[in-house]
Write a protein that holds these residues in place. Structure first.
Motif, PDB file in Angstrom:
ATOM      1  N   LEU A  70     -11.683   2.359  -5.731  1.00  0.00           N
ATOM      2  CA  LEU A  70     -10.380   1.836  -6.148  1.00  0.00           C
ATOM      3  C   LEU A  70      -9.255   2.823  -5.844  1.00  0.00           C
ATOM      4  CD1 LEU A  70     -11.220   0.117  -9.566  1.00  0.00           C
ATOM      5  CD2 LEU A  70     -10.546  -0.998  -7.437  1.00  0.00           C
ATOM      6  N   PHE A  71      -9.496   4.104  -6.111  1.00  0.00           N
ATOM      7  CA  PHE A  71      -8.484   5.111  -5.810  1.00  0.00           C
ATOM      8  C   PHE A  71      -8.192   5.154  -4.311  1.00  0.00           C
ATOM      9  CE2 PHE A  71      -8.758   8.247  -9.663  1.00  0.00           C
ATOM     10  CZ  PHE A  71      -8.366   7.213 -10.496  1.00  0.00           C
ATOM     11  N   SER A  72      -9.246   5.118  -3.511  1.00  0.00           N
ATOM     12  CA  SER A  72      -9.080   5.148  -2.063  1.00  0.00           C
ATOM     13  C   SER A  72      -8.281   3.935  -1.586  1.00  0.00           C
ATOM     14  CB  SER A  72     -10.457   5.180  -1.389  1.00  0.00           C
ATOM     15  OG  SER A  72     -10.374   5.583  -0.049  1.00  0.00           O
ATOM     16  N   ALA A  73      -8.626   2.760  -2.112  1.00  0.00           N
ATOM     17  CA  ALA A  73      -7.910   1.537  -1.745  1.00  0.00           C
ATOM     18  C   ALA A  73      -6.455   1.598  -2.207  1.00  0.00           C
ATOM     19  CB  ALA A  73      -8.605   0.329  -2.360  1.00  0.00           C
ATOM     20  N   SER A  74      -6.231   2.110  -3.401  1.00  0.00           N
ATOM     21  CA  SER A  74      -4.868   2.182  -3.946  1.00  0.00           C
ATOM     22  C   SER A  74      -3.977   3.089  -3.114  1.00  0.00           C
ATOM     23  CB  SER A  74      -4.905   2.684  -5.392  1.00  0.00           C
ATOM     24  OG  SER A  74      -5.660   1.813  -6.210  1.00  0.00           O
ATOM     25  N   ILE A  75      -4.515   4.241  -2.723  1.00  0.00           N
ATOM     26  CA  ILE A  75      -3.730   5.178  -1.908  1.00  0.00           C
ATOM     27  C   ILE A  75      -3.440   4.562  -0.545  1.00  0.00           C
ATOM     28  CG2 ILE A  75      -3.845   7.389  -0.698  1.00  0.00           C
ATOM     29  CD1 ILE A  75      -5.391   8.423  -3.196  1.00  0.00           C
ATOM     30  N   GLY A  76      -4.444   3.900   0.034  1.00  0.00           N
ATOM     31  CA  GLY A  76      -4.217   3.236   1.307  1.00  0.00           C
ATOM     32  C   GLY A  76      -3.154   2.161   1.209  1.00  0.00           C
ATOM     33  N   TYR A  77      -3.212   1.363   0.155  1.00  0.00           N
ATOM     34  CA  TYR A  77      -2.238   0.285  -0.016  1.00  0.00           C
ATOM     35  C   TYR A  77      -0.839   0.862  -0.243  1.00  0.00           C
ATOM     36  CZ  TYR A  77      -0.531  -4.368  -1.104  1.00  0.00           C
ATOM     37  OH  TYR A  77       0.154  -5.559  -1.053  1.00  0.00           O
ATOM     38  N   LEU A  78      -0.743   1.906  -1.048  1.00  0.00           N
ATOM     39  CA  LEU A  78       0.562   2.520  -1.281  1.00  0.00           C
ATOM     40  C   LEU A  78       1.138   3.081   0.014  1.00  0.00           C
ATOM     41  CD1 LEU A  78       2.806   3.602  -3.197  1.00  0.00           C
ATOM     42  CD2 LEU A  78       1.485   5.715  -3.310  1.00  0.00           C
ATOM     43  N   GLY A  79       0.270   3.740   0.811  1.00  0.00           N
ATOM     44  CA  GLY A  79       0.735   4.276   2.080  1.00  0.00           C
ATOM     45  C   GLY A  79       1.315   3.191   2.961  1.00  0.00           C
ATOM     46  N   MET A  80       0.637   2.041   3.019  1.00  0.00           N
ATOM     47  CA  MET A  80       1.132   0.914   3.806  1.00  0.00           C
ATOM     48  C   MET A  80       2.433   0.366   3.218  1.00  0.00           C
ATOM     49  SD  MET A  80       1.515  -2.606   3.584  1.00  0.00           S
ATOM     50  CE  MET A  80       0.418  -2.982   2.225  1.00  0.00           C
ATOM     51  N   TRP A  81       2.431   0.134   1.904  1.00  0.00           N
ATOM     52  CA  TRP A  81       3.589  -0.487   1.244  1.00  0.00           C
ATOM     53  C   TRP A  81       4.854   0.334   1.463  1.00  0.00           C
ATOM     54  CZ3 TRP A  81       7.182   0.771  -2.464  1.00  0.00           C
ATOM     55  CH2 TRP A  81       7.890  -0.284  -3.044  1.00  0.00           C
ATOM     56  N   LEU A  82       4.753   1.636   1.272  1.00  0.00           N
ATOM     57  CA  LEU A  82       5.952   2.467   1.383  1.00  0.00           C
ATOM     58  C   LEU A  82       6.365   2.669   2.836  1.00  0.00           C
ATOM     59  CD1 LEU A  82       8.114   4.105  -0.006  1.00  0.00           C
ATOM     60  CD2 LEU A  82       6.586   6.083   0.017  1.00  0.00           C
ATOM     61  N   SER A  83       5.414   2.868   3.725  1.00  0.00           N
ATOM     62  CA  SER A  83       5.778   3.117   5.116  1.00  0.00           C
ATOM     63  C   SER A  83       6.469   1.906   5.733  1.00  0.00           C
ATOM     64  CB  SER A  83       4.547   3.488   5.936  1.00  0.00           C
ATOM     65  OG  SER A  83       3.607   2.430   5.968  1.00  0.00           O
ATOM     66  N   THR A  84       6.081   0.693   5.304  1.00  0.00           N
ATOM     67  CA  THR A  84       6.737  -0.498   5.840  1.00  0.00           C
ATOM     68  C   THR A  84       8.147  -0.684   5.284  1.00  0.00           C
ATOM     69  OG1 THR A  84       5.716  -1.884   4.121  1.00  0.00           O
ATOM     70  CG2 THR A  84       4.571  -1.727   6.244  1.00  0.00           C
ATOM     71  N   ARG A  85       8.497   0.061   4.272  1.00  0.00           N
ATOM     72  CA  ARG A  85       9.859   0.033   3.742  1.00  0.00           C
ATOM     73  C   ARG A  85      10.657   1.253   4.177  1.00  0.00           C
ATOM     74  NH1 ARG A  85       6.546  -2.984   1.433  1.00  0.00           N
ATOM     75  NH2 ARG A  85       7.155  -4.868   0.290  1.00  0.00           N
ATOM     76  N   ALA A  86       9.975   2.331   4.483  1.00  0.00           N
ATOM     77  CA  ALA A  86      10.676   3.538   4.927  1.00  0.00           C
ATOM     78  C   ALA A  86      11.074   3.450   6.400  1.00  0.00           C
ATOM     79  CB  ALA A  86       9.782   4.761   4.714  1.00  0.00           C
ATOM     80  N   ASN A  87      10.309   2.688   7.207  1.00  0.00           N
ATOM     81  CA  ASN A  87      10.595   2.656   8.642  1.00  0.00           C
ATOM     82  C   ASN A  87      12.024   2.199   8.946  1.00  0.00           C
ATOM     83  OD1 ASN A  87      10.230  -0.070   7.955  1.00  0.00           O
ATOM     84  ND2 ASN A  87       8.254  -0.225   9.013  1.00  0.00           N
ATOM     85  N   VAL A  88      12.467   1.141   8.284  1.00  0.00           N
ATOM     86  CA  VAL A  88      13.819   0.650   8.545  1.00  0.00           C
ATOM     87  C   VAL A  88      14.864   1.635   8.027  1.00  0.00           C
ATOM     88  CG1 VAL A  88      13.980  -0.681   6.378  1.00  0.00           C
ATOM     89  CG2 VAL A  88      15.276  -1.407   8.399  1.00  0.00           C
ATOM     90  N   ARG A  89      14.542   2.367   6.997  1.00  0.00           N
ATOM     91  CA  ARG A  89      15.474   3.357   6.453  1.00  0.00           C
ATOM     92  C   ARG A  89      15.604   4.563   7.388  1.00  0.00           C
ATOM     93  NH1 ARG A  89      13.459   0.371   2.294  1.00  0.00           N
ATOM     94  NH2 ARG A  89      14.792   0.099   0.455  1.00  0.00           N
ATOM     95  N   VAL A  90      14.508   4.942   8.032  1.00  0.00           N
ATOM     96  CA  VAL A  90      14.572   6.027   9.023  1.00  0.00           C
ATOM     97  C   VAL A  90      15.408   5.581  10.224  1.00  0.00           C
ATOM     98  CG1 VAL A  90      13.212   7.413  10.638  1.00  0.00           C
ATOM     99  CG2 VAL A  90      12.391   7.057   8.306  1.00  0.00           C
ATOM    100  N   ALA A  91      15.198   4.344  10.672  1.00  0.00           N
ATOM    101  CA  ALA A  91      15.984   3.823  11.798  1.00  0.00           C
ATOM    102  C   ALA A  91      17.465   3.791  11.452  1.00  0.00           C
ATOM    103  CB  ALA A  91      15.490   2.428  12.167  1.00  0.00           C
ATOM    104  N   ALA A  92      17.785   3.372  10.236  1.00  0.00           N
ATOM    105  CA  ALA A  92      19.184   3.318   9.808  1.00  0.00           C
ATOM    106  C   ALA A  92      19.782   4.714   9.701  1.00  0.00           C
ATOM    107  CB  ALA A  92      19.292   2.585   8.471  1.00  0.00           C
ATOM    108  N   ALA A  93      19.008   5.673   9.204  1.00  0.00           N
ATOM    109  CA  ALA A  93      19.503   7.043   9.038  1.00  0.00           C
ATOM    110  C   ALA A  93      19.854   7.671  10.381  1.00  0.00           C
ATOM    111  CB  ALA A  93      18.461   7.889   8.317  1.00  0.00           C
TER     112      ALA A  93
END
Length: 770
Positions: free
Chosen positions: A107-130
């Motif tokens: 569960l911990f492994s899955a949670s970290i993987g999911y968080l990594g995906m969730w945040l990176s898909t929201r950070a990518n557009v912010r990096v492009a905008a920056a």
């Protein structure tokens, strides 16, 4: 309360429990810091509405894939949970704890993987905008790195919290329970790494071959139906998969350290491996917050500087902790055998030097991998130069770099292992020192995870910028530079991850041997059994050599299955993208929008379908060897897998990284630039390297640890079926036979699937069926 050493392990004193409680609080503090960094990243601007629409499509595709993957893996986790519960254990509490914490680790492994995906898909557009804002290079670098910092803090926080919780609850039985925790983390990470790797590289290869080579359009051109799937793949493979991978590296290294520590250092051996990564939490926070690119500075320089600073701080603090917590002689360690106490050595020096060796190893691998994959160094420039003579020479040059870099990296890892081993005259203490070297390396894991996540976030940012058309000129060049930096940081983290696999696997040999010794001691004819060749670890024994050969072969088979899976899935993507261009001429002039969802769906179906065979091979091959040939050949099997896996993983990762950055060099205007014959040659090289560096190579890291942990878990059962008044030879061989038959059947089915793309009609292939 004084320490009491019981038959089933040691019991912690009140002071010991206080130390573990403090470590648990530090772990929770890491989670709090991760939350603060998360809020900072999400507060950044998201650019234009078109950029946000593209980012939303990537978010939806990535979430849909991981949700389906977790549903698929959930069934497998339940089956393994039941089988794990049936394995022998000293008592029911240990069996229950081991099985429950297998679920927790997964569960911990899955949670970290999911968080990594969730945040990176929201950070990518912010990096492009920056990148479009004033001070764009520095802002974009900071956002991308702090996105990784969030995942890094969650990784160290959950890993350390899980281990400290087990120690608090189970005390002396903690090492056995932690075997389940580490196994759950490693098993799920392997599946996420393989599945995500197949997804991302199928989309990437398909997009490049049809878009760049056949249609002559840019990598992330919105007219290419595979672009959204390509960006989704970066997140489910490099973010979710690698985040879970580094978490399991963290967890398994702690498991190895705590198993050996109780034997080598007594109660202090259960405490010190928790103290070291707790210090790593502090240095990770420092490393993330000091990573700020100076005006005009290359992002890689800023990242390397913060890594080295945090590594030096870790080395100093861990040395101080060793002198403060450990006695200066083994006589001062309670619960240690007289044989170990008689061994010359200073526990303080052994522990502190071992940790420093691990930290130094991380720094050397960072430099070495950066040299072989960075755009500013000779190897990648030479690969770029070979593009003038065609794709064949590009591929040959990249393979040469992979082979050469694997040798140097393996020698460096070997030197670290041997250096730690020489710290004591006792084998068990030496193995503990190797495990502590792994803990030392992982004091930098927060920064390492940040480095790894930086890569796909930057890659996605460039893709969103190119697809939207809203980022041009200097801002677009900034994102191109960050993407190249990300290629190097990803290669570096893969090198460090395989180093942790070697250190943890080598240390686990100690627990493997201990498991066999304990099982033999319980058998009625222990003396006779110990003399049997089935229990011999002598390397020149023919049956052990057979085990070594099989272990090496499994790594080759696993790598071949992973690469072939990408080949099949990419073939389906090529057919689908070609079909869309053929059936909808308006796509090229922009009047018709491609069907992005069809490509995402094909990648999802194919990657999940391809998970089974590599997973079954990893779990069942040690069972077939162990129950079929004995624990001696199984030890040889592990040795062969570790040695071959180390070289193979580094070769695949560094070849792929060199090809990718050679393509970036040409795209920056060298050797004819984009659209030239040289560019087409490097695209082919990068296409070959994609499944090398992002699918097969990184998946070998959890593979090695899954096989080691399976071996540790089944060793007592193998012994119990092999010795005693009534050895169960028939049952033992039946188990081995069934495991072997399942592997053979899975491989046969996989190979039949491989011919389907070539034989199926185009409309069938385009639907992802075959």
């Amino acid at each position: 309360m004084s320490r009491q050493f019981l038959a089933d392990g040691l019991e912690l004193s009140g002071g010991d429990r206080g130390v573990v409680a403090v470590v648990a609080v530090v772990a929770l503090a890491a989670l709090a810091v991760g939350y603060v960094l998360l809020k900072e990243v999400l507060a950044a601007g998201q650019g234009t509405s078109k950029m946000q629409d593209i980012a939303k499509a990537v978010q939806e595709g990535a979430a849909a894939y991981l949700n389906r993957q977790f549903r698929t893996l959930g069934v497998f986790v339940v089956i393994v949970f039941v089988l794990l519960f049936l394995l022998p254990a000293d008592d029911t509490g240990e069996r229950i704890g081991r099985s429950l914490f297998f679920i927790v680790g997964a569960l911990f492994s899955a949670s970290i993987g999911y968080l990594g995906m969730w945040l990176s898909t929201r950070a990518n557009v912010r990096v492009a905008a920056a990148a479009n804002e004033e001070g764009g290079r520095e802002k974009a670098t900071r956002i991308a790195f702090r996105t990784g910092g969030v995942v890094g803090m969650i990784t160290v926080g959950l890993g350390l919290f899980g281990a400290s919780l087990v120690v608090l609850v189970y005390a002396g039985q903690a090492p056995k329970v932690l075997e389940g925790f580490g196994f759950g983390a490693a098993l799920l990470a392997m599946f996420m790494r393989v599945g995500g790797g197949i997804f991302t590289k199928a989309a990437d290869v398909g997009a490049d071959l049809v878009g760049k080579v056949e249609q002559g359009i840019p990598e992330d051109d919105p007219r290419n139906a595979a672009t959204i799937a390509d960006n989704v793949g970066d997140n489910v493979g490099d973010c979710a998969g690698m985040a879970a991978d580094l978490f399991e590296s963290y967890a398994v290294t702690l498991v190895a350290s705590l198993i050996l520590g109780t034997v080598a250092f007594g109660a202090q051996g259960l405490m010190f491996p928790l103290i070291v990564p707790a210090i790593g939490v502090l240095t990770a926070v420092i490393g993330v917050y000091i990573t700020n690119a100076r005006t005009g500075e290359n992002g890689l320089s800023a990242i390397k500087r913060s890594f080295y600073i945090s590594a030096i701080i870790s080395a100093v603090l861990c040395t101080v902790a060793a002198f403060a917590f450990l006695p200066s002689s083994f006589a001062g360690l309670d619960g240690v055998s007289d044989k170990i106490k008689q061994t010359a050595g200073n526990p303080v020096l052994i522990a502190s030097v071992a940790v420093i060796i691990g930290i130094a190893l991380a720094g050397i691998i960072l430099w070495l991998t950066g040299y072989f994959t960075g755009t500013e160094y000779k190897p990648v420039k030479e690969v770029g130069q070979t593009s003038l003579t065609g794709a064949a020479t590009v591929i040959l040059a990249g393979i040469s770099i992979g082979f050469e870099s694997a040798v140097y990296t393996a020698l460096v890892i070997g030197a670290a292992v041997y250096g730690a081993f020489l710290l004591s005259g006792s084998v068990i203490v030496s193995l503990f020192a190797i495990a502590l070297a792994g803990c030392g390396l992982l004091t930098t894991v927060g920064v390492i995870v940040a480095m790894d996540t930086f890569g796909p976030v930057s890659d996605n940012a460039q893709g969103i910028a190119e697809m939207s058309g809203d980022v041009e000129g200097p801002a677009a060049q900034i994102l191109t530079e960050l993407d190249a930096v990300g290629n190097t940081t990803k290669a570096i983290t893969k090198g460090i991850a395989i180093a942790t696999a070697v250190l943890a696997a080598t240390a686990l040999f100690g627990s493997y041997s201990d498991a066999i010794s304990q099982a033999l001691a319980k058998a009625s004819d222990a003396t006779g059994a110990a003399a049997s060749t089935a229990f011999s670890f002598i390397v020149f024994s023919p049956n052990v050599l057979v085990g070594i050969t099989i272990g090496a072969a499994v790594v080759f088979m696993f790598s071949g299955l992973a690469v072939n899976a990408v080949t099949r899935a990419a073939g389906a993507i090529v057919f689908e993208v070609r079909r869309q261009f053929r059936d909808n001429p308006g796509i090229m002039d922009g009047s018709v929008k491609p069907e992005y969802g069809r490509v995402v769906d094909i990648c999802t179906k194919d990657s999940l379908r391809e998970l089974a065979t590599p997973g079954l091979l990893a779990v069942l091959a040690p069972i077939a060897v162990g129950f079929g040939l004995g624990v001696g050949p199984l030890a040889g099997y592990l040795a062969g897998a570790i040695a071959t896996g180390t070289l193979m993983a580094i070769f695949l990762a560094n070849s792929g990284g060199a090809w990718d950055n050679a393509k970036k060099l040409v795209e920056d205007g060298n050797h004819g630039g984009k659209g030239s014959d040289a560019h087409a040659a490097t695209v082919i090289g990068d296409t070959v390297g994609d499944p090398f560096k992002d699918t097969a190579g990184p998946a070998i890291n959890p593979l090695i640890k899954v096989m080691n942990l399976v071996s540790v878990l089944i060793a007592p059962a193998i012994v119990s079926f092999s010795v005693g008044a009534n050895p169960q030879t028939g049952i033992r061989l039946t188990i081995a036979g069934v495991a072997a038959l399942i592997i053979i059947a899975a491989v046969v089915v996989s190979k039949r699937r491989g011919t389907a793309i070539a034989e199926a009609p185009a409309e069938t292939v385009s639907n992802g069926v075959g």
